[in-house]
Write a protein that holds these residues in place. Structure first.
Motif, PDB file in Angstrom:
ATOM      1  N   ASP A 108      65.304 -21.828-118.188  1.00  0.00           N
ATOM      2  CA  ASP A 108      64.223 -22.265-117.305  1.00  0.00           C
ATOM      3  C   ASP A 108      64.284 -23.783-117.087  1.00  0.00           C
ATOM      4  O   ASP A 108      64.158 -24.280-115.969  1.00  0.00           O
ATOM      5  CB  ASP A 108      62.889 -21.866-117.924  1.00  0.00           C
ATOM      6  CG  ASP A 108      61.753 -21.846-116.920  1.00  0.00           C
ATOM      7  OD1 ASP A 108      62.016 -21.796-115.715  1.00  0.00           O
ATOM      8  OD2 ASP A 108      60.591 -21.897-117.348  1.00  0.00           O
TER       9      ASP A 108
ATOM     10  N   ASP B  77      69.321 -12.713-119.964  1.00  0.00           N
ATOM     11  CA  ASP B  77      67.969 -13.280-119.988  1.00  0.00           C
ATOM     12  C   ASP B  77      68.000 -14.787-119.698  1.00  0.00           C
ATOM     13  O   ASP B  77      67.091 -15.314-119.056  1.00  0.00           O
ATOM     14  CB  ASP B  77      67.303 -13.026-121.342  1.00  0.00           C
ATOM     15  CG  ASP B  77      66.912 -11.569-121.540  1.00  0.00           C
ATOM     16  OD1 ASP B  77      66.809 -10.844-120.518  1.00  0.00           O
ATOM     17  OD2 ASP B  77      66.703 -11.162-122.696  1.00  0.00           O
TER      18      ASP B  77
ATOM     19  N   VAL C  65      68.383 -15.141-115.958  1.00  0.00           N
ATOM     20  CA  VAL C  65      67.129 -14.832-115.277  1.00  0.00           C
ATOM     21  C   VAL C  65      66.174 -16.010-115.395  1.00  0.00           C
ATOM     22  O   VAL C  65      65.503 -16.401-114.425  1.00  0.00           O
ATOM     23  CB  VAL C  65      66.498 -13.547-115.846  1.00  0.00           C
ATOM     24  CG1 VAL C  65      65.094 -13.351-115.289  1.00  0.00           C
ATOM     25  CG2 VAL C  65      67.370 -12.330-115.527  1.00  0.00           C
ATOM     26  N   ALA C  66      66.124 -16.600-116.588  1.00  0.00           N
ATOM     27  CA  ALA C  66      65.269 -17.774-116.783  1.00  0.00           C
ATOM     28  C   ALA C  66      65.730 -18.933-115.904  1.00  0.00           C
ATOM     29  O   ALA C  66      64.907 -19.680-115.359  1.00  0.00           O
ATOM     30  CB  ALA C  66      65.272 -18.190-118.251  1.00  0.00           C
TER      31      ALA C  66
ATOM     32  N   GLU D 166      64.394 -18.314-112.510  1.00  0.00           N
ATOM     33  CA  GLU D 166      62.952 -18.547-112.479  1.00  0.00           C
ATOM     34  C   GLU D 166      62.643 -20.041-112.439  1.00  0.00           C
ATOM     35  O   GLU D 166      61.729 -20.484-111.737  1.00  0.00           O
ATOM     36  CB  GLU D 166      62.296 -17.892-113.688  1.00  0.00           C
ATOM     37  CG  GLU D 166      62.323 -16.362-113.622  1.00  0.00           C
ATOM     38  CD  GLU D 166      61.839 -15.707-114.901  1.00  0.00           C
ATOM     39  OE1 GLU D 166      61.569 -14.478-114.877  1.00  0.00           O
ATOM     40  OE2 GLU D 166      61.733 -16.401-115.935  1.00  0.00           O
TER      41      GLU D 166
ATOM     42  N   SER E 272      63.388 -21.342-108.925  1.00  0.00           N
ATOM     43  CA  SER E 272      62.360 -20.903-107.990  1.00  0.00           C
ATOM     44  C   SER E 272      61.058 -21.654-108.210  1.00  0.00           C
ATOM     45  O   SER E 272      60.393 -22.078-107.254  1.00  0.00           O
ATOM     46  CB  SER E 272      62.139 -19.395-108.135  1.00  0.00           C
ATOM     47  OG  SER E 272      61.162 -18.933-107.222  1.00  0.00           O
ATOM     48  N   SER E 273      60.684 -21.844-109.471  1.00  0.00           N
ATOM     49  CA  SER E 273      59.430 -22.525-109.783  1.00  0.00           C
ATOM     50  C   SER E 273      59.456 -23.971-109.309  1.00  0.00           C
ATOM     51  O   SER E 273      58.473 -24.470-108.736  1.00  0.00           O
ATOM     52  CB  SER E 273      59.179 -22.462-111.292  1.00  0.00           C
ATOM     53  OG  SER E 273      57.986 -23.131-111.634  1.00  0.00           O
TER      54      SER E 273
END
Length: 316
Positions: free
Chosen positions: A66, A103, A106-107, A110, A113-114
């Protein structure tokens, strides 16, 4: 065998490659600035690209997927803002080893996108492939919204130098992590997730900024790009650069002069720009120097000592 990339240095290498590229009538501004600008039928599209490589630009034991997503998006969207544009979309390509944790990926998505949502942009596509080293490439697109792009080459003698955003925070956080610590949390967090002042770029453009750049390689290095491209001299007023108390304390603990983080540290993606002397600076912009005839960058009238910023092919 010819010269190597290391012998050339990053910016001489970019210049050499750029001179071999062709152009066309829709290219308003090509290689050499923070982003390129293309003309469409009714508007101008601004575009840039950047790449992050594990072990060179980030470490998975220091940053989550992330975090890396936020950093990758921020680095590109800050370049759009530095042209005076508004980010609209991100394209992302990743090369991943076969054993990469899904995972984590995917983070990463995210985080991308955030961070894009902060500016109203969106991740609109990309590509994936298998590779030996985790590599993330992001291309950002933006809209000039009818404004002319603010280039690095427009500074004039008499202009005021000003900045907005944080300077040295990410560099301090990187030093903390490299020494094996995880605090102060604010500095480490700034390295993991920069907070560029995206909205300040378009505002500066409408207020008459003559040149602008985001601070990705270090304040002195990036102001140096403006000085070189504009064929001017720029003197930085060291007393006007903010050094927060947490940075002073970290510097004392680590044996580092915190001013060095502020002057040469990158990755915060603050914006620095020049403005005509009669312009009222936009809110939050801090005057920090003057433009004069001549060449090069000085600090308080003296040539800087020590590192001035990051060069991918330099000794750093």
């Amino acid at each position: 065998m010819g010269d190597t990339a290391a012998e050339y240095g990053e910016f001489r290498l970019i210049d050499r490659i750029s001179r071999s590229l062709s152009t066309n009538r829709r290219v308003v501004l090509g290689p050499g600035d923070d982003a390129a600008v293309l003309a469409t039928r009714d508007r101008q599209v601004v575009a840039c690209t950047d790449m992050l490589i594990e072990g060179r630009h980030f470490r998975c034991d220091w940053s989550s997927g992330d975090d890396v997503g936020h950093r990758a998006a921020a680095a590109n969207m800050a370049d759009i803002a530095a042209m005076g544009g508004r980010p609209t979309g991100l394209l992302t390509a990743v090369s991943v080893p076969a054993d990469t944790d899904v995972d984590w990926l995917v983070a990463l998505a995210e985080g991308l996108s955030s961070e894009a949502e902060v500016t109203g942009a969106a991740v609109i596509g990309g590509d994936t492939t298998r590779g030996e080293q985790l590599t993330i490439a992001v291309t950002a697109l933006g809209d000039m919204e009818g404004c002319r792009p603010v280039r690095r080459s427009g500074a004039q003698p008499g202009d005021v130098l000003a900045y907005v955003g944080r300077l040295g925070w990410a560099a301090a956080g990187l030093t903390v992590l490299a020494r094996g610590f995880r605090s102060p949390g604010a500095l480490v967090g700034a390295y993991r997730r920069p907070q560029p002042p995206y909205a300040s770029g378009p505002i500066a453009a409408t207020m008459g900024a003559t040149a602008m750049i985001d601070v990705s390689d270090g304040l002195l290095a990036d102001v140096g790009h403006i000085a070189e491209e504009s064929a001017v001299a720029i003197d930085v007023d060291g007393d006007r650069l903010d050094v927060p108390e947490s940075m002073y304390r970290a510097g004392e603990a680590l044996g580092v002069d915190p001013r060095q983080w502020v002057l040469s540290g990158g990755d915060d993606h603050a914006l620095v720009a020049t403005f005509p002397p009669d312009v009222i600076l936009p809110a939050d912009w801090i005057p920090c120097g003057r433009v004069a005839e001549g060449h090069g960058v000085t600090v308080d009238g003296q040539s800087p000592t020590g590192a001035t910023g990051w060069d991918h092919f330099g000794p750093n």
